[in-house]
Design an enzyme around this catalytic site. Structure first.
Site, PDB file in Angstrom:
ATOM      1  CE1 TYR A 108      26.357  53.775 -35.443  1.00  0.00           C
ATOM      2  CE2 TYR A 108      25.741  55.817 -34.483  1.00  0.00           C
ATOM      3  CZ  TYR A 108      26.648  54.762 -34.659  1.00  0.00           C
ATOM      4  OH  TYR A 108      27.687  54.616 -33.959  1.00  0.00           O
ATOM      5  CG  HIS A 146      30.461  52.401 -35.387  1.00  0.00           C
ATOM      6  ND1 HIS A 146      29.646  53.333 -35.760  1.00  0.00           N
ATOM      7  CD2 HIS A 146      31.532  51.936 -36.424  1.00  0.00           C
ATOM      8  CE1 HIS A 146      29.887  53.824 -36.952  1.00  0.00           C
ATOM      9  NE2 HIS A 146      31.008  53.042 -37.306  1.00  0.00           N
ATOM     10  CG  ASN A 174      31.526  44.795 -25.977  1.00  0.00           C
ATOM     11  OD1 ASN A 174      31.315  43.848 -25.479  1.00  0.00           O
ATOM     12  ND2 ASN A 174      30.978  46.081 -25.853  1.00  0.00           N
ATOM     13  CD  GLU A 175      35.872  37.705 -27.509  1.00  0.00           C
ATOM     14  OE1 GLU A 175      35.397  36.825 -26.659  1.00  0.00           O
ATOM     15  OE2 GLU A 175      36.924  37.929 -27.536  1.00  0.00           O
ATOM     16  CB  ALA A 235      28.551  44.226 -27.389  1.00  0.00           C
ATOM     17  CB  ILE A 236      30.479  40.761 -31.216  1.00  0.00           C
ATOM     18  CG1 ILE A 236      31.306  42.190 -31.315  1.00  0.00           C
ATOM     19  CG2 ILE A 236      30.460  40.144 -32.512  1.00  0.00           C
ATOM     20  CD1 ILE A 236      32.768  41.967 -31.651  1.00  0.00           C
ATOM     21  CG  PHE A 262      23.139  41.729 -27.405  1.00  0.00           C
ATOM     22  CD1 PHE A 262      22.060  41.081 -26.927  1.00  0.00           C
ATOM     23  CD2 PHE A 262      22.833  42.979 -28.203  1.00  0.00           C
ATOM     24  CE1 PHE A 262      20.821  41.722 -26.719  1.00  0.00           C
ATOM     25  CE2 PHE A 262      21.772  43.579 -27.988  1.00  0.00           C
ATOM     26  CZ  PHE A 262      20.700  42.974 -27.065  1.00  0.00           C
ATOM     27  CE1 TYR A 263      23.061  45.954 -31.174  1.00  0.00           C
ATOM     28  CE2 TYR A 263      25.144  45.747 -30.246  1.00  0.00           C
ATOM     29  CZ  TYR A 263      23.944  46.259 -30.385  1.00  0.00           C
ATOM     30  OH  TYR A 263      23.710  47.620 -29.935  1.00  0.00           O
ATOM     31  CD  GLN A 264      28.116  37.642 -34.587  1.00  0.00           C
ATOM     32  OE1 GLN A 264      28.418  36.698 -33.480  1.00  0.00           O
ATOM     33  NE2 GLN A 264      29.285  38.001 -35.483  1.00  0.00           N
TER      34      GLN A 264
END
Lengths: 161, 849
Positions: free
Chosen positions: A78, A117, A122-123, A125-126, A128-130
């Site tokens: 996590y 989470h 927070n686009e 960051a989203i 970035f993770y994608q």
């Protein structure tokens, strides 16, 4: 954090008792939430999954990760926090931190998945993770008690097993 | 009988046993006055107790009986060198040499004896003679032999014969093992005899070994004839030559920082700016924490200071707007490459320290806060902030910043020390000790370990912190200060072992260096600080003896307080009592626990062994209460003052304290001498405010109680006249006030104090005048020292008892120091509630290594 053209030399280290306060101070500056001491202890116990990034020997970013045991006997990683000080963004330090931490997860065959989470608005960051192979899952209502919007999106990535 | 005496020597920790031993030995001596053994034993006994003078007497008695006893002669020589009885030492060593010339060390020590007795020629003769008796030096002794040769050359040089020293070295250079030492010695000797070309070559060769050794740089400049003259000035021609020399050296040693730093000292004008520009950029980009300290000496001159400040402010502006340095000074004007974002933080830190040094505290804090918003994880920023806050009068805030920095790297001893010092300055003595103990081997007995390690800066700082607490801190303060004094005695004792060890090992040059260091031992800064601290405590003990008036003291104190202050005081007191009770309970519990553990351990060992002796005897006076209860504080103080005056005579404070003590003891002639010497060494001479205040007090003391002895009276009168001129003390003080009274705050205070002292009948008027004089000072007009301003506040409020004036002064200072917690400045920083220093049970960050 898109440009990625400029490089900043960084070195990495794990978190230990002696520099734990630095990690706390860094996160207190970056995030609007103050994390409990327990969270830091758990992350510190997970060895090299938690990574600190130093530029010129000065802490500029960190990823804090803890292992969560699953009923199946397997474990999930996590990502509690991942942040870089504002002036040092745009040098791909966050990507390097995430890659190193995920690399650590791959060393442990028990860890089958990493998840995180993210506040729904927070686009950046989203995305970035994608970019790093995470896929969006469910949305948790009222996850953040003191923030607006309070909802969080769960992003996760299956790790090779 | 004799056997008994000897046996009783063994246990020497026990006081009773010791007495018994002395008794027995004395009996032995009485029994047979003609026995050298008895006298020798008697001497040994004294030596163990460090009573060297007595021991020497005993040895001399023993030798009278047995003239040729080598063992006794040897012991005597050790004591003589320890006591620096040089001529006696030479004689004894001579006897030893004649008795047994086959012993190598006898020759060498005899030579050393002559050397330190100032007879260099004889020393060399002895060494030469000894050398001629040797046929072949065995390989196992080759290094000792080489040391001896180098020593001989050093002696020749010291004896004013550098040419012979050179020839001596040249003849024996194959036998000398310390090549580096040989080269350095040769180079300095070449310089002394004026063979400059050879000296230059020698120094260049040495720079090849280490291009960062500043001593070699100095030597090279000397050899080139390019050293600044007595006033520190260089001719333009010399400057140009130096510049070209260093241009070449930089090419030759591109990695040497000394070769780049040294030109900043001698360059001026545009050349300086260009060199400084390149130098600063290098350090700031790499984030060299010591860069500011490195260039600080350059800030002494206004021209270079302004130039440096302009450069760094230029970096700041350019980095903020473009993320890169401005074009290089004296360069072709092309744009610089982008910098790491971190460079700006280092630039801000540099500027903060620059402003701090000039007393521009608010600008310094603004720069640090800007940097902290950028990169809060740079530990140096927190350390620097603590330092600036201290200057700005917020000791509590400084302690908090220092604690934050310490928590950021728990294994960093420097940060731990910074925090301990800040805690002490804020008056948190217990928290400081617990924090310091994190780095001692045995946390439980931290204070012991700190003492054993001769942790002197800590003890001086702790002593000052306790002393600042007023009468209640006298005991602990004295405890710490006298501990430092004791360390110096121990250090002086420790040389004893080296007298024989160094000769045996043949390290003669270091040995002679050590002897020279010991001569200056008590002149060390730490000794002065500790002794002066102790003297001040003794003086205040004398001025307001504790005990007798304790109850009424407290009442008087309470009466002088406002209701809130009274409440606070009572609360504080209650807290202290509670703390005391808690501590006592804790101690008791610990003792019991330890006792149980000891018993358990003893039981585990099957009761065979007595409880381990490693447990230390508890200190009979841990809080220094006995020290503070001395019946004769002035006597104790004068002992310390004597050492201070003898060894630290160049410090004005030594003489000022001597005068303070002498005035209180009514020794007017001594006081006069001290004031005179203070005027000689203090900056400004008689214009110095401290000297002036003392002189006025002395004149007043002579006026009110003239010495009874007519000779003394005339001596003092003549001495005063020589210092103050013909007129009365009043006239003198008035003239002084006219000339110097407005020079600085300290001058105003000194003039005001004199006014009050000499006010005579109309004390109120004199006091009002003094207050007016002090209040004319505007603390906002120029940078002031916060501690001094606080001192003045206490003077106005307590000593002169003028609450309205004190309040006016406080308000003025609060405006001048907006961050001051003491003056209630408007901008004092928020404190971290989690750092509860006063109720701290254990310091944060105990690491399990």
């Amino acid at each position: 954090m898109a440009s990625g053209k400029r490089e900043l030399p960084v070195s990495f280290d794990i978190v230990r008792e002696k520099n734990l306060e630095q990690l706390k101070l860094l996160n207190n500056v970056i995030f609007p939430i103050k994390f409990p001491d327990d969270m830091y202890r758990q992350c510190m116990a997970c060895g090299d999954l938690t990574q600190l990034a130093f530029h010129n020997d000065i802490l500029v970013g960190a990823i804090a990760v803890r292992c969560e045991k699953q009923p199946s006997g397997k474990a999930k990683a996590y990502i509690a926090t991942l942040g870089v000080l504002a002036p040092y963004r745009g040098f791909a330090i966050g990507s390097k931190l995430l890659e190193r931490s995920l690399g650590g997860c791959l060393q442990d065959p028990n860890i089958e998945e990493a998840y995180v989470h993210v506040q729904v608005d927070n686009e950046e960051a989203i995305r970035f993770y994608q970019r790093h192979g995470f896929t969006a899952g469910e949305t948790v209502k009222d996850y953040y008690k003191k923030l607006t919007p309070p909802d969080a999106l769960i992003l996760s990535k299956k790790l090779a097993a | 009988m004799k056997g008994l005496c000897l046996r009783s020597l063994a246990p020497d920790n026990d006081k009773e046993k010791k007495e018994e031993a002395y008794e027995l030995v004395r009996k032995g001596v009485k029994h047979d006055l003609k026995s050298h053994v008895c006298w020798h034993v008697y001497g040994l006994l004294y030596r163990q107790d460090r009573e060297y003078k007595e021991a020497i007497k005993c040895y001399l008695n023993a030798l009278r009986i047995d003239k040729e006893n080598i063992q006794i002669l040897r012991d005597l020589a050790l004591l003589q060198i320890q006591m620096r009885d040089l001529s006696g030492f030479v004689d004894t060593r001579h006897q030893l040499l004649t008795l047994k010339p086959s012993n190598r060390s006898h020759w060498i020590t005899f030579a050393v004896a002559h050397h330190i007795n100032g007879n260099h020629e004889l020393a060399v003769q002895v060494l030469n003679q000894f050398e001629s008796t040797l046929d072949e030096v065995p390989a196992s002794e080759a290094y000792e032999h080489s040391e001896m040769l180098l020593f001989a050359a050093t002696v020749l040089g010291a004896g004013g014969k550098p040419e012979e020293a050179l020839a001596y070295l040249d003849k024996r250079k194959d036998k000398i093992k310390d090549r580096q030492g040989l080269q350095e010695l040769t180079a300095s000797l070449l310089l002394r005899v004026g063979r400059r070309a050879e000296a230059e070559a020698a120094y260049r060769a040495l720079l090849e070994v280490n291009p960062n050794n500043y001593k070699m740089h100095d030597g090279l400049q000397e050899a080139l004839g390019l050293r600044p003259d007595a006033n520190g000035e260089l001719t333009d021609e010399a400057r140009a030559q130096l510049a070209s020399v260093y241009g070449e050296l930089q090419k030759q040693y591109p990695r040497s920082s000394a070769c780049r730093r040294i030109p900043l000292d001698f360059l001026i004008g545009d050349n300086f700016v260009a060199a400084a520009d390149a130098y600063l950029r290098g350090g700031l980009t790499r984030g060299v924490p010591s860069l500011f300290v490195d260039v600080r000496p350059l800030l002494a001159g206004p021209v270079k200071r302004v130039a440096l400040q302009r450069l760094v402010e230029g970096y700041r502006d350019s980095l903020k707007s473009k993320g890169a340095y401005p074009p290089l000074s004296g360069g072709d004007g092309s744009a610089s490459a982008p910098e790491s974002p971190q460079t700006l933080v280092w630039v801000l830190l540099f500027l903060a320290r620059l402003y701090d040094g000039q007393g521009r505290l608010e600008e310094a804090l603004a720069a640090i806060d800007e940097a902290l918003a950028h990169t809060p994880t740079l530990i140096e920023l927190h350390v620097a902030k603590a330092k600036v806050l201290k200057h700005a009068g917020d000791l509590e805030g400084a302690a908090h910043c220092a604690e934050t920095s310490r928590r950021m790297d728990l294994q960093d001893r420097y940060l731990n020390s910074v925090a301990v010092k800040a805690l002490l300055q804020a008056g948190h003595c217990a928290a400081a000790e617990r924090t310091a103990s994190l780095f001692t081997r045995d946390g439980e007995q931290g204070a012991y370990t700190l003492y054993d390690m001769q942790h002197m800066w800590y003890e001086v700082a702790a002593g000052r912190a306790h002393a600042a607490k007023g009468p209640s801190g006298a005991g602990p303060a004295l405890k710490k200060f006298t501990a430092v004094v004791q360390h110096f005695n121990d250090i002086s004792e420790d040389q004893f072992d080296f007298h024989s060890y160094c000769i045996r090992k043949g390290t003669l040059r270091s040995y002679v260096g050590m002897l020279g260091m010991m001569e200056k031992l008590y002149g060390h800064e730490f000794y002065s600080k500790a002794a002066a601290g102790a003297v001040r405590v003794y003086l205040s003990l004398h001025d307001s003896p504790p005990g007798a008036a304790n109850g009424s003291d407290e009442e008087a104190l309470l009466a002088g307080m406002s209701p809130e202050e009274r409440k606070k005081y009572k609360l504080q007191k209650k807290k202290e009592e509670k703390e005391k009770a808690r501590k006592a309970a804790e101690d008791k519990e610990r003792e019991e626990r330890e006792k149980r553990e000891r018993e358990k351990a003893a039981a585990a060992k099957g009761g065979k062994k007595a409880p381990a002796a490693s447990k230390r005897e508890p200190d009979p006076d841990p809080e220094g209460a006995k020290l503070a209860a001395t019946p004769d504080p002035l006597g104790e103080a004068s002992k310390l003052v004597e050492t201070l005056v003898r060894h630290a005579g160049s410090r004005p404070a030594s003489h000022c304290l001597a005068a303070e003590v002498a005035l209180r003891r009514g020794r007017l002639v001594v006081a006069l001498g001290a004031v005179r010497r203070a005027a000689q060494v203090a900056p400004g001479g008689l214009a110095n405010p401290d000297v002036h205040a003392l002189l006025v007090r002395l004149a007043l003391a002579v006026e009110t109680s003239p010495p009874e002895n007519p000779v003394v009276r005339s001596v003092v009168a003549a001495g005063l006249q020589a210092l103050m001129g013909q007129g009365s003390a009043r006239d003198y003080a008035a003239a002084w006030r006219k000339r110097h009274g407005a020079t600085s705050l300290a001058h105003r205070v000194a003039a005001g104090r004199a006014e009050v002292l000499l006010g005579g009948a109309d004390e109120a008027k004199a006091r009002a005048e003094a207050v007016a004089l002090v209040l004319e000072e505007d603390p906002s007009a120029s940078p002031h020292d916060h501690a001094e301003c606080a001192e003045v506040h206490r003077l106005l409020r307590d000593t002169w008892g003028d609450a309205a004036a004190a309040e006016r002064w406080r308000a003025a200072c609060a405006a001048a120091f907006p961050h001051s917690r003491y003056f209630g400045g408007a901008q004092a920083i928020a404190l971290e509630a989690a750092y509860d220093f006063e109720n701290m049970r254990e310091a944060f960050g105990k690491l399990s290594f």
